[in-house]
Design a protein around this motif. Structure first.
Motif, short mmCIF file in Angstrom:
data_model
loop_
_atom_site.label_atom_id
_atom_site.label_comp_id
_atom_site.label_asym_id
_atom_site.label_seq_id
_atom_site.Cartn_x
_atom_site.Cartn_y
_atom_site.Cartn_z
N UNK A 44 0.92 -1.27 0.01
CA UNK A 44 0.04 -0.03 -0.05
C UNK A 44 0.81 1.12 -0.15
N UNK A 45 2.18 1.28 0.59
CA UNK A 45 2.98 2.56 0.54
C UNK A 45 3.41 2.86 -0.63
N UNK A 46 3.14 1.83 -1.85
CA UNK A 46 3.60 2.36 -3.17
C UNK A 46 2.65 3.58 -3.81
N UNK A 47 1.46 3.86 -3.06
CA UNK A 47 0.46 4.46 -3.62
C UNK A 47 0.91 5.79 -3.31
N UNK A 48 1.91 6.26 -2.38
CA UNK A 48 2.47 7.71 -1.91
C UNK A 48 2.99 8.31 -3.32
N UNK A 49 4.11 7.47 -3.99
CA UNK A 49 4.79 7.89 -5.00
C UNK A 49 3.93 8.10 -6.13
N UNK A 50 2.78 7.43 -6.05
CA UNK A 50 1.93 7.57 -7.50
C UNK A 50 1.11 8.48 -7.31
N UNK A 51 0.72 9.06 -6.16
CA UNK A 51 0.04 10.43 -5.83
C UNK A 51 0.84 11.48 -6.36
N UNK A 52 2.32 11.50 -6.12
CA UNK A 52 2.98 12.50 -6.83
C UNK A 52 3.12 12.76 -8.20
N UNK A 53 3.10 11.23 -8.65
CA UNK A 53 3.35 11.43 -10.21
C UNK A 53 2.01 11.71 -10.71
N UNK A 54 0.91 11.68 -10.14
CA UNK A 54 -0.49 11.89 -10.77
C UNK A 54 -1.18 13.43 -10.42
N UNK A 55 -0.14 13.91 -9.79
CA UNK A 55 -0.79 15.18 -9.24
C UNK A 55 -1.03 16.09 -10.61
N UNK A 56 -0.44 16.24 -11.48
CA UNK A 56 -0.88 17.14 -12.49
C UNK A 56 -2.31 16.76 -13.11
N UNK A 57 -2.65 15.45 -13.16
CA UNK A 57 -4.07 15.19 -13.45
C UNK A 57 -5.01 15.20 -12.48
#
Length: 253
Positions: A44-57
């Protein structure tokens, strides 16, 4: 761009991996998730960098118009567990609030009654219906409020919520007796048969769920439900960028 190219970008969070799901393609659930799926929740901790990568959208998502949105936590989860998505929804212009009851202890009937009163009061105060967003058991509670108070509920969005079988197909099944799980299953089926939910419902689920058998998240009874599949773990759903974007889009619809 090909699916093979998009897949790694979606897993990284750069593009959305959320996709519609045809409920007729789902088999019936048979058991709680196995130990391998439960162990996978550590990712589940892998979601945190995904949030950063997804921030533009995420920042470009459609904006709300001030409607009250109540966030309901999952079983044994504190109210603070929904703080990240509430903060995001407030940024988009929604009046996003916690449910005001604290930790979800699993007293479903009591909490449905308590929260239903608050939803009715808010709908009356603002002169418009309230939206409900529920994680896991929080989605079950949200659905029951929509079932009994459709005049006060705009729409419901659930993620990782066991729609059928009560706790039977969840990691918490061992905490209940066979009689309790059988009663919950019968009651759930009876309600869906006699009193289907009439407001729009979006049910988000993941096949990697290590807490709830994903097949138990599929609503086979209610006519106004759409299913969206994402690539999260159960615990990661609360900070999954695809979940956040779907929630934002449906609330703004």
């Amino acid at each position: 761009m090909s699916h093979a190219t998009l897949r790694p970008l979606a897993l990284a969070g750069v593009v959305s991996g959320a996709r519609p799901f045809d409920r007729s393609a789902a088999e019936q659930p048979v058991a709680p998730p196995g130990w391998r799926d439960q162990a996978g929740e550590l990712l589940a901790v892998a979601q945190l960098p995904r949030l950063l990568a997804a921030s533009p959208r995420l920042l470009a998502a459609p904006r709300g118009d001030g409607r009250v949105v109540i966030d309901v936590p999952g079983w044994r989860a504190p109210e603070s567990s929904g703080a990240p998505i509430r903060t995001y929804l407030r940024y988009l212009g929604h009046d996003s609030r916690g449910w005001g009851i604290g930790t979800n202890t699993g007293a479903v009937r009591r909490d449905v009654a308590r929260l239903a009163d608050r939803v009715a009061e808010l709908a009356d105060e603002f002169g418009r219906k309230v939206a409900l967003v529920g994680w896991s058991l929080g989605g079950v509670i949200s659905r029951e409020i929509a079932r009994t108070h459709p005049e006060a509920v705009h729409r419901v969005i659930t993620y990782g919520s066991p729609i059928i079988g009560g706790p039977s197909f969840t990691a918490a099944a061992a905490s209940y007796s066979a009689a309790e799980t059988e009663q919950a299953t019968r009651e759930s089926a009876r309600l869906d048969s006699e009193s289907p939910i009439s407001v729009p419902v979006t049910a988000i689920f993941t096949r990697r769920d290590g807490v709830v058998d994903w097949r138990a998240c599929i609503d086979r009874s209610n006519p106004r439900v759409e299913h969206i599949e994402v690539d999260s773990t159960h615990i990661g759903l609360g900070v999954d960028p695809d979940v956040w974007r779907v929630v934002a889009e449906r609330l703004a619809a």
